[in-house]
Design a protein around this motif. Structure first.
Motif, PDB file in Angstrom:
ATOM      1  N   GLU A  46     -74.856  24.931 -22.595  1.00  0.00           N
ATOM      2  CA  GLU A  46     -74.141  25.853 -23.478  1.00  0.00           C
ATOM      3  C   GLU A  46     -75.112  26.815 -24.151  1.00  0.00           C
ATOM      4  OE1 GLU A  46     -71.246  25.635 -27.441  1.00  0.00           O
ATOM      5  OE2 GLU A  46     -71.567  23.846 -26.195  1.00  0.00           O
ATOM      6  N   ASP A  80     -76.190  29.418 -21.583  1.00  0.00           N
ATOM      7  CA  ASP A  80     -75.113  30.369 -21.353  1.00  0.00           C
ATOM      8  C   ASP A  80     -75.060  31.418 -22.461  1.00  0.00           C
ATOM      9  OD1 ASP A  80     -72.640  31.091 -19.769  1.00  0.00           O
ATOM     10  OD2 ASP A  80     -71.734  30.756 -21.748  1.00  0.00           O
ATOM     11  N   LEU A 128     -78.479  28.873 -11.833  1.00  0.00           N
ATOM     12  CA  LEU A 128     -77.153  29.480 -11.822  1.00  0.00           C
ATOM     13  C   LEU A 128     -76.764  29.962 -10.419  1.00  0.00           C
ATOM     14  CD1 LEU A 128     -77.470  31.507 -15.139  1.00  0.00           C
ATOM     15  CD2 LEU A 128     -75.997  29.514 -14.759  1.00  0.00           C
ATOM     16  N   LEU A 150     -69.877  27.184  -9.715  1.00  0.00           N
ATOM     17  CA  LEU A 150     -69.692  28.363 -10.552  1.00  0.00           C
ATOM     18  C   LEU A 150     -69.082  29.446  -9.678  1.00  0.00           C
ATOM     19  CD1 LEU A 150     -70.393  29.545 -13.442  1.00  0.00           C
ATOM     20  CD2 LEU A 150     -72.486  30.445 -12.376  1.00  0.00           C
ATOM     21  N   ASP A 176     -67.301  34.144 -12.563  1.00  0.00           N
ATOM     22  CA  ASP A 176     -68.009  33.623 -13.731  1.00  0.00           C
ATOM     23  C   ASP A 176     -69.484  33.998 -13.701  1.00  0.00           C
ATOM     24  OD1 ASP A 176     -65.711  32.550 -14.791  1.00  0.00           O
ATOM     25  OD2 ASP A 176     -66.060  30.526 -14.025  1.00  0.00           O
ATOM     26  N   VAL A 234     -71.816  36.148 -16.444  1.00  0.00           N
ATOM     27  CA  VAL A 234     -73.166  35.854 -16.940  1.00  0.00           C
ATOM     28  C   VAL A 234     -74.058  37.088 -16.791  1.00  0.00           C
ATOM     29  CG1 VAL A 234     -75.216  34.418 -16.624  1.00  0.00           C
ATOM     30  CG2 VAL A 234     -72.950  33.383 -16.429  1.00  0.00           C
ATOM     31  N   HIS A 287     -76.198  38.991 -19.790  1.00  0.00           N
ATOM     32  CA  HIS A 287     -77.640  38.724 -19.896  1.00  0.00           C
ATOM     33  C   HIS A 287     -78.539  39.659 -19.078  1.00  0.00           C
ATOM     34  CE1 HIS A 287     -77.073  35.204 -22.332  1.00  0.00           C
ATOM     35  NE2 HIS A 287     -76.241  34.679 -21.458  1.00  0.00           N
TER      36      HIS A 287
END
Length: 808
Positions: free
Chosen positions: A523, A526, A545, A554, A558, A562, A566
């Protein structure tokens, strides 16, 4: 007919004292053929053997001075009645064909200035396309090379030229120490050459004449990286550099990234691009320079006996390439590039049916065609990672002591895994043999996971291998509160000092294992991935990831979420480029429904647009601009880039300009005439391949048909083939290109017959989109039939990547 292990062993036992004098004539490059005269001397214990020579025309053979007409099947010259009581001399005169596919004597006409270049690109089963030889690694021999060429040309080869620039164009080079025949090189043309001396040896960098400006632009860096690597290896290895010079040449049309020819390394000249050099290219180029130089010891001085030990050369060179580029040349991001660009593909490869041990048994590689299938991510990126773990596990001093013992013991000879293990075992008091069985003789990888017991992180392992890894703990502001190496085996390892902390295992990628974080750490990642200061830790987490997308833990949607949060804050241009490359080549084509790809591409492009606005360096701006150009739906903005030749104040390098043109073609916002005008604006290799991809990207039936006629030409250049196929397969044009999926499956096997390297090119040019049920059945039917070995491997990997659960 590919040389078998049994044939190689029998011939190696029979022959000794082999030596070659190879005379090549490339004075008429406009001809379809070149002249090849080989004098091979050897001793034999049997009156019968064979030389390889592929596709010879007008061939004559003399044995001990007498003309003879041996049986010849187009690939092997069968010799009989040989003397067994003294040396034998065989002279073979022939005309051999030039090639355009990078397998043999490759001929290129530079579209920038019309100049011609010819170069012998050798490798597995390829030396025989240039001269008559015993084409196997364990019959190393001294080679004396001479070349007749245009007097205005420069000719490069493995040894020093006896006379620089001979007025009659007849070059003769110093005899090499014993080397494998597959490592001979000749590169002839009007090269731009920059020479100097270092450590008492002549060094040089060379490129096509039309790239002289780019060579001068980068020469200081290229020279410094070369010298730093050379000096580092001189201090690392006990054995001195074994050859009489060190030339490096950027060549057109090379199938590999580079080749480690003793004394004269070749690089694909895409590593010397026009315009601003992207950061990832500079890092990768430095790593490749270090990689190829390490081969002067691991591969050229000491050579594997048979192809099962491909890893012994390539894994070692890959490991040393990234290590030495980081330690010696100032490219501290080299290891980051391995983690984010190399390891994800290795994890993919190790999960497929085609996986194999890093060090397979020789019987698992029954012939040379089979050997071509293991020049893969297992032998490179996984092997690199495993050797890094070995050095970490043993300690660097013991590791290098074993390496030096091995090199000295087998200088100018051949060796096996058993020989390497013996040397390591002598240097260390650890159980190297068990480690080798666990790591090198088995497939797959372990999972390292963190759980918590009363808030105390507990490190554990799913698998059977020992690991020594760095564990790093962070506070809520992502400040490091602790970091150190931990040994992990059967028993879980509690880390009470890190209670309540966010914890990242394998933080600097010391081992090859999947990592799984506890819920609290996952978490935190993320929410704060881009806030982690250490590039290497971020690379490890981005790779985690990407692996989760590959395993479908994943979703593509999704993952793009991310990225949105980021990637704009990512400070490493190498990281940005690698993540975007993986997203465009695997995440979206293989993990997103075709109907969703367009929207996801637009989201990625918008994310890159945000990164471009906030980029803190030209390198970062270039990386983000490339992402915009690859997926934007804003044709007006892309047209503005092309018309201005810049993104804001950042000039568009040719590769980025052509990326934008290709995207405009995909969007049907530019026509064929405009693409041709763009090709003519600045002629060159980038323009030729860029135009080929853009024309194939046009969303019309006629454009796709024209592209197919290009790739179906039996003499198509390897670069044009790849570019055209890349443009053809657009995931946003799945319906339009659907008929060509079936045609590809039907026609590619014949294309792959041109040679092993071109078969790799054909296999990699497969459709980059999800297949329908019907298309999957066609692929399954093809795999059930008779396919060339190299293409079969490529298609089996494709089928595994698609997976049955992807079909809706």
């Amino acid at each position: 007919m590919s040389l078998t292990l049994a044939e190689a062993r029998a011939r190696a036992a029979q022959l000794s004292e082999v030596a070659y004098d190879v005379a090549l004539d490339v004075t008429d490059p406009a001809s379809q053929t070149f002249g090849s005269r080989t004098t091979v001397r050897f001793r034999t214990s049997c009156p019968e053997t064979f030389l390889e020579l592929a596709g010879a025309r007008e061939m004559s053979v003399h044995v001990d001075g007498a003309p003879t007409e041996p049986a010849y099947d187009g690939k092997r010259i069968h010799l009989t009645g040989l003397r067994t009581d003294g040396p034998v001399e065989v002279v073979v005169d022939a005309r051999l064909p030039y090639v355009s596919d990078g397998d043999g004597m490759h001929r290129t006409v530079d579209p920038a200035d019309g100049e011609t270049y010819v170069a012998a690109y050798l490798g597995m089963d390829v030396a025989q396309k240039v001269f008559a030889c015993f084409d196997q690694n364990d019959l190393k021999a001294p080679i004396t090379t001479s070349v007749a060429a245009d007097p205005a040309w420069t000719v490069l080869a493995n040894g020093r030229a006896e006379v620089d620039a001979p007025v009659d164009g007849r070059w003769r080079f110093a005899t090499t120490p014993p080397i494998p025949v597959a490592l001979l090189i000749v590169a002839a043309g009007p090269w731009a050459s920059r020479r100097w001396e270092h450590a008492g040896l002549p060094f040089g960098w060379h490129a096509r004449a039309s790239l002289a400006g780019e060579l001068d632009r980068d020469l200081a860096e290229l020279r410094q990286v070369t010298e730093d690597c050379y000096d580092h290896y001189a201090s690392m290895f006990d054995e001195p550099y074994a050859f009489d010079s060190y030339d490096q040449v950027f060549v057109p049309g090379l199938n590999w990234g580079a080749q480690e020819m003793p004394g004269c390394v070749s690089y694909r000249d895409e590593l010397l691009p026009r315009g601003q050099v992207p950061a990832d290219v500079r890092v990768f180029r430095a790593s490749v320079i270090a990689h190829e130089m390490s081969h002067m010891w691991f591969g050229d001085l000491m050579t594997m006996t048979w192809w099962e030990d491909t890893w012994l050369q390539e894994s070692f060179a890959d490991y040393m390439g990234y290590r030495v580029a980081g330690e010696a040349t100032g490219f501290g991001g080299a290891l980051v590039a391995h983690e984010i660009a190399g390891k994800p593909g290795a994890y993919d490869a190790d999960a497929r049916r085609s996986t194999h041990p890093v060090a397979p048994d020789p019987e698992d590689i029954p012939d040379v065609d089979s050997a071509a299938t293991i020049f893969d991510a297992i032998s490179y990126a996984k092997g690199n990672s495993v050797l890094r773990q070995l050095a970490t596990w043993l300690g660097d001093e013991m590791f290098l002591a074993g390496v030096n013992t091995h090199l000295t013991r087998h200088r100018f000879a051949n060796a096996t895994l058993a020989d390497f293990v013996d040397a390591l075992d002598e240097a260390s008091d650890r159980d190297v043999r068990t480690w080798v069985d666990q790591w090198l003789r088995s497939t797959g990888f372990d999972t390292i996971r963190f759980t918590r017991h009363d808030d105390v992180p507990v490190l554990s392992r799913d698998g059977s291998r020992p690991h020594r890894v760095r564990v790093t703990a962070y506070d809520e502001e992502w400040a490091v509160v602790g970091s150190g190496l931990v040994d992990l085996a059967d028993d879980p390892v509690p880390l009470p000092a890190y209670a309540g902390r966010v914890v990242v295992p394998n933080a600097h990628g010391e081992t090859f294992a999947r990592i799984e974080l506890d819920a609290a750490s996952a978490e935190a990642v993320d929410a704060g991935l881009c806030r982690i200061e250490d590039d290497l830790v971020r690379a490890v987490l981005w790779t985690m990831l990407l692996d989760r997308v590959q395993t479908r833990a994943l979703s593509a949607e999704d993952f793009v979420d991310v990225l949105e949060r980021h990637l704009p804050g990512e400070g490493s241009a190498t990281m940005v480029t690698s993540i975007l490359n993986r997203t465009s080549s695997r995440v979206l084509p293989l993990r997103a429904p075709a109907a969703a790809v367009g929207d996801l591409l637009e989201l990625v492009a918008a994310t890159c647009g945000t990164g471009l606005l906030h980029a803190t360096s030209p390198e970062l701006a270039l990386a983000f601009a490339d992402g915009v150009a690859a997926g934007s739906h804003d044709a007006e903005a892309l047209h503005a880039w092309v018309e201005a030749g810049a993104v804001g104040q950042l000039p568009l390098p040719p590769t980025l300009r052509w990326r934008a043109v290709r995207r405009l073609a995909e969007l049907d916002a530019i026509d064929a005439a405009a693409i041709e005008a763009e090709r003519s604006r600045e002629p060159g290799t980038e323009a030729e391949v860029g135009a080929a991809a853009a024309l194939a990207s046009l969303p019309t039936g006629s454009a796709k048909a024209a592209a197919w006629s290009v790739v179906g030409d039996p003499d198509v250049d390897n670069r044009i083939f790849s570019a055209t196929m890349a443009g053809l397969w657009s995931a946003e044009q799945a319906d339009l290109v659907a008929p060509y999926v079936e045609r590809y499956l039907a026609e590619a096997p014949a294309w792959a017959e041109r040679g092993q390297a071109f078969a790799q090119v054909v296999g990699r040019a497969r459709p980059t989109l999800l297949l329908t049920d019907a298309q999957l059945r066609l692929l399954d039917d093809a795999l059930a039939g008779d396919l060339p070995t190299v293409l079969r491997r490529q298609w089996e990997d494709w089928r595994d990547d698609l997976g049955p659960s992807l079909v809706e």
